[in-house]
Design a protein around this motif. Sequence first.
Motif, PDB file in Angstrom:
ATOM      1  N   VAL A 138      53.000  59.619  80.870  1.00  0.00           N
ATOM      2  CA  VAL A 138      51.935  60.013  80.355  1.00  0.00           C
ATOM      3  C   VAL A 138      52.222  61.397  80.908  1.00  0.00           C
ATOM      4  O   VAL A 138      52.023  61.943  82.259  1.00  0.00           O
ATOM      5  N   GLY A 183      44.990  56.402  79.954  1.00  0.00           N
ATOM      6  CA  GLY A 183      46.878  54.894  79.220  1.00  0.00           C
ATOM      7  C   GLY A 183      47.333  54.754  80.246  1.00  0.00           C
ATOM      8  O   GLY A 183      48.483  53.843  79.709  1.00  0.00           O
ATOM      9  N   ARG A 184      47.505  55.226  81.160  1.00  0.00           N
ATOM     10  CA  ARG A 184      48.335  54.336  81.775  1.00  0.00           C
ATOM     11  C   ARG A 184      48.194  52.473  82.037  1.00  0.00           C
ATOM     12  O   ARG A 184      49.062  51.500  82.496  1.00  0.00           O
ATOM     13  N   VAL A 186      52.952  51.994  77.865  1.00  0.00           N
ATOM     14  CA  VAL A 186      52.816  53.328  78.336  1.00  0.00           C
ATOM     15  C   VAL A 186      54.159  53.566  79.483  1.00  0.00           C
ATOM     16  O   VAL A 186      53.818  52.729  80.281  1.00  0.00           O
ATOM     17  N   ARG A 187      55.442  54.059  79.469  1.00  0.00           N
ATOM     18  CA  ARG A 187      56.135  54.496  80.546  1.00  0.00           C
ATOM     19  C   ARG A 187      55.480  55.795  81.338  1.00  0.00           C
ATOM     20  O   ARG A 187      55.600  55.604  82.521  1.00  0.00           O
ATOM     21  N   ILE A 209      56.009  55.816  75.095  1.00  0.00           N
ATOM     22  CA  ILE A 209      55.297  55.032  74.775  1.00  0.00           C
ATOM     23  C   ILE A 209      57.340  53.769  74.271  1.00  0.00           C
ATOM     24  O   ILE A 209      58.039  53.809  73.644  1.00  0.00           O
ATOM     25  N   THR A 236      52.770  61.418  75.999  1.00  0.00           N
ATOM     26  CA  THR A 236      52.738  60.273  75.979  1.00  0.00           C
ATOM     27  C   THR A 236      54.188  59.493  75.590  1.00  0.00           C
ATOM     28  O   THR A 236      53.969  59.598  74.457  1.00  0.00           O
ATOM     29  N   TYR A 283      58.076  50.944  71.793  1.00  0.00           N
ATOM     30  CA  TYR A 283      57.133  50.149  70.587  1.00  0.00           C
ATOM     31  C   TYR A 283      57.953  49.083  70.378  1.00  0.00           C
ATOM     32  O   TYR A 283      58.888  49.888  70.045  1.00  0.00           O
TER      33      TYR A 283
END
Length: 225
Positions: A42, A28-29, A39-40, A57, A55, A59
């Motif tokens: 995970v 997801g990164r 995405v910050r 994120i 995760t 937004y």
Amino acid sequence: MSDQIPSPGIPGIDIPDRRGRVGLDQVGRDLTGNPDVVVRDVKLLSSSWFVLRTTTIDYRHRDGHWSTEHRETYDRGNGATILLYDLDRRTVLFTRQFRFPAYVNGSPDGLLLETAAGLLDDDDAETAIRREAEEETGHRIGEVQHVFDAFMSPGSVTERLHFFAAPYDTSTRHSDGGGLVDDGEDIEIVELDFDAALAAIGSDIIDAKTIMLLQWAALSGPFAR
């Protein structure tokens, strides 16, 4: 010379977990498809068999403001399911097996009627569903129809399920089915009249994938009028 003991590593991240996987905290990164999601971080919470992550994120909401969110996801891989039907006799073939998550959440005995299904593992969807159909029902099917794909629980589970349909009859049966004993499977094969199966939705049939395939079969599939 340092006396510090080197770190043994974290299973699933920098050393293999019980299924031989590493780098599970990287998923997801690299996502860039949605400019409103960044995405910050995970974090791997568990990889005992399937994979649980949280995760972080950023937004961007529809009004333009940004917020930081934490999303937990359960990754069990993708799967496939199939409706086996006999058009001449107007029957469909199901499995019945014990499902503990259903049992612990209100199913009286945990035994669910379902269309044959399983995880893809390393196979493509059609190969996987042919394998699962034979293992579970004993039928070695011929031509299959891909019906649609769907996310089954997109709020928390990553699984994409591939839906298929195929005819069966006495000529396609090659074994007793019942699943793989080595995997702990104990599967009963159940044949129902199609109209009786439709009428059982919401009572005896409460599995989502099975309901979806039955309704497809009635509306635009083999039993559509």
